[in-house]
Write a protein that holds these residues in place. Sequence first.
Motif, PDB file in Angstrom:
ATOM      1  N   THR A 214      50.385 -21.800  19.520  1.00  0.00           N
ATOM      2  CA  THR A 214      50.707 -20.590  20.275  1.00  0.00           C
ATOM      3  C   THR A 214      51.625 -19.702  19.445  1.00  0.00           C
ATOM      4  OG1 THR A 214      52.548 -21.773  21.284  1.00  0.00           O
ATOM      5  CG2 THR A 214      50.468 -21.745  22.500  1.00  0.00           C
ATOM      6  N   PRO A 215      51.616 -18.388  19.627  1.00  0.00           N
ATOM      7  CA  PRO A 215      50.846 -17.661  20.646  1.00  0.00           C
ATOM      8  C   PRO A 215      49.411 -17.358  20.240  1.00  0.00           C
ATOM      9  CG  PRO A 215      52.238 -16.138  19.452  1.00  0.00           C
ATOM     10  CD  PRO A 215      52.531 -17.493  18.889  1.00  0.00           C
ATOM     11  N   THR A 216      49.077 -17.469  18.938  1.00  0.00           N
ATOM     12  CA  THR A 216      47.717 -17.173  18.480  1.00  0.00           C
ATOM     13  C   THR A 216      46.964 -18.485  18.318  1.00  0.00           C
ATOM     14  OG1 THR A 216      48.474 -17.238  16.175  1.00  0.00           O
ATOM     15  CG2 THR A 216      48.433 -15.079  17.297  1.00  0.00           C
ATOM     16  N   LEU A 217      45.885 -18.641  19.054  1.00  0.00           N
ATOM     17  CA  LEU A 217      45.064 -19.847  18.973  1.00  0.00           C
ATOM     18  C   LEU A 217      43.863 -19.553  18.088  1.00  0.00           C
ATOM     19  CD1 LEU A 217      45.153 -20.978  22.717  1.00  0.00           C
ATOM     20  CD2 LEU A 217      46.569 -21.805  20.839  1.00  0.00           C
ATOM     21  N   LYS A 218      43.974 -19.908  16.804  1.00  0.00           N
ATOM     22  CA  LYS A 218      42.914 -19.666  15.834  1.00  0.00           C
ATOM     23  C   LYS A 218      42.535 -20.970  15.152  1.00  0.00           C
ATOM     24  CE  LYS A 218      44.208 -14.870  14.766  1.00  0.00           C
ATOM     25  NZ  LYS A 218      44.565 -13.911  13.691  1.00  0.00           N
ATOM     26  N   VAL A 219      41.247 -21.210  15.049  1.00  0.00           N
ATOM     27  CA  VAL A 219      40.738 -22.399  14.359  1.00  0.00           C
ATOM     28  C   VAL A 219      39.641 -21.945  13.407  1.00  0.00           C
ATOM     29  CG1 VAL A 219      41.292 -23.988  16.237  1.00  0.00           C
ATOM     30  CG2 VAL A 219      39.069 -22.843  16.211  1.00  0.00           C
ATOM     31  N   HIS A 220      39.296 -22.827  12.469  1.00  0.00           N
ATOM     32  CA  HIS A 220      38.280 -22.490  11.471  1.00  0.00           C
ATOM     33  C   HIS A 220      37.140 -23.496  11.562  1.00  0.00           C
ATOM     34  CE1 HIS A 220      36.877 -20.413   7.852  1.00  0.00           C
ATOM     35  NE2 HIS A 220      36.447 -21.608   7.456  1.00  0.00           N
ATOM     36  N   MET A 221      35.925 -22.953  11.611  1.00  0.00           N
ATOM     37  CA  MET A 221      34.720 -23.773  11.667  1.00  0.00           C
ATOM     38  C   MET A 221      34.179 -23.970  10.257  1.00  0.00           C
ATOM     39  SD  MET A 221      32.059 -25.227  13.358  1.00  0.00           S
ATOM     40  CE  MET A 221      31.786 -24.562  15.001  1.00  0.00           C
TER      41      MET A 221
END
Length: 500
Positions: A214-221
């Motif tokens: 948090t606060p930015t929920l970023k993931v990489h595929m």
Amino acid sequence: MRKSSWQSRRRHGRGGHQQNPWLRQRHSSQRQVRYTTEGPQSLQDPGCEDDESASTSASPNTAADSSVPDLPGYYYDPEKKRYFRLLPGHNNCNPLTKESIRQKEVESKRLQLLEEDEQRKKVARKGLNASSFLQKSRLGFLNVTSYCRLAHELRVSCMERRKVQIQSSDPSALASDRFNLILADTNSDRLFTVNDVKVGGSKYGIISLRGLKTPTLKVHMHENLYFTNRKVNSVCWASLNHLDSHILLCLMGLAETPGCATLLPASLFVSSHPGVDRPGMLCSFRIPGAWSCAWSMNIQANNCFSTGLSRRVLLTNVVTGHRQTYGTNSDILAQQFAVMTPLLFNGCRSGEIFAIDLRSRSQGKGWKATRLFHDSAVTSVQILQEEQYLMASDMAGKIKLWDLRTTKCLRQYEGHVNEYAYLPLHVHEEEGIVVAVGQDCYTRIWSLHDAHLLRTIPSPHPTSKADIPSVAFSSRLGGSRGAPGLLMAVRQDLYCFSYG
């Protein structure tokens, strides 16, 4: 004489109707139905009263309003305050059917629960709040174990849904490919995904959860070129080179192509362990019709995996290629190895759960160590840490906790919905919760301690049997420093329900 007698009978007839209020009410009700129903002549048409129309019952909304008569073959809409005719399932182009009415009611309920869930109006237990059990803990009414369990329950009821932003080298594929399955590894820092592609078939990927903060929920595929046009029956993480170094896949046969079990190195997607992963360790085993699979972490069955087939269990050593077969009376739909004891637990289509003693020969006597029974096909088995208890779910929607020492059911977890689907079960002893997604697309969370239903989470998308969410719960999402929470994948979206 005749004229006077006829007038007398006429006067008596009028008086009879005036003196009988039941008949007057009946006639007025019939007149009201005739004017408020679409197609007023159809009520008197004998051709419409066939067997299919007469057997069609009205909607539950009609029964709820006692002032509205129940008419066979008609549906009363309480919003429009009028009747609509229900046609049988032939080629009459009428969109109003029992199925459409039921879908409308289901969708209305989902939207209502979704609004309540976003506002977090419901609590896990009646009277459960932070101030109440904190005060009880200070007064000595709660021990440390009970305090931690209630704290987890309170946080589960307060989890807030947020959409996760997925980054990939091919953004167009993310917009079209649909999530079919997600599976977290042991440390919960990676998700293995199976996605249904638009052109048909499935492709694989690994999502790194280290950016899930948090606060930015970023993931990489991380994707690769591996693609299959066969159905993926079962998936599990495998520890061949190191912990969770591979993914074990069971693929169904197609036409003349036989089924197989494939060990796919995780390093083909992303090298999370530089200098340790060896990309060349990819192998495939020809196995016909595998329903389930499990990787062994037991030292007495090192480098081995099991596949559940039709009426037999196949134990395979990856290094030596040696195979051992155990014959059964039913298809094996679920499997899990014990760690401290050399046992392999199996769930059958017949409802039987049995354990195989890995030290015994396949054709010897007494190789079934434990036997339990459900009334329907078993879809998931989970062994608890002490290996004295086992949790199982079946296709009748039953979730039971079994004592392996006494072979008795200790408690049952109510509310799960399943009719025929292969649905997994997630048990998390550290938080003391049980998580399962039903065929109605609702995610339910129970207390492992007393089987109390803590929370019911509706799907963010309309309910469909083709869009059943896949979830993964962990106390450390994103690794050792991560926070507890629930990940939900449905259609092209990934959501995170994190603790507040």
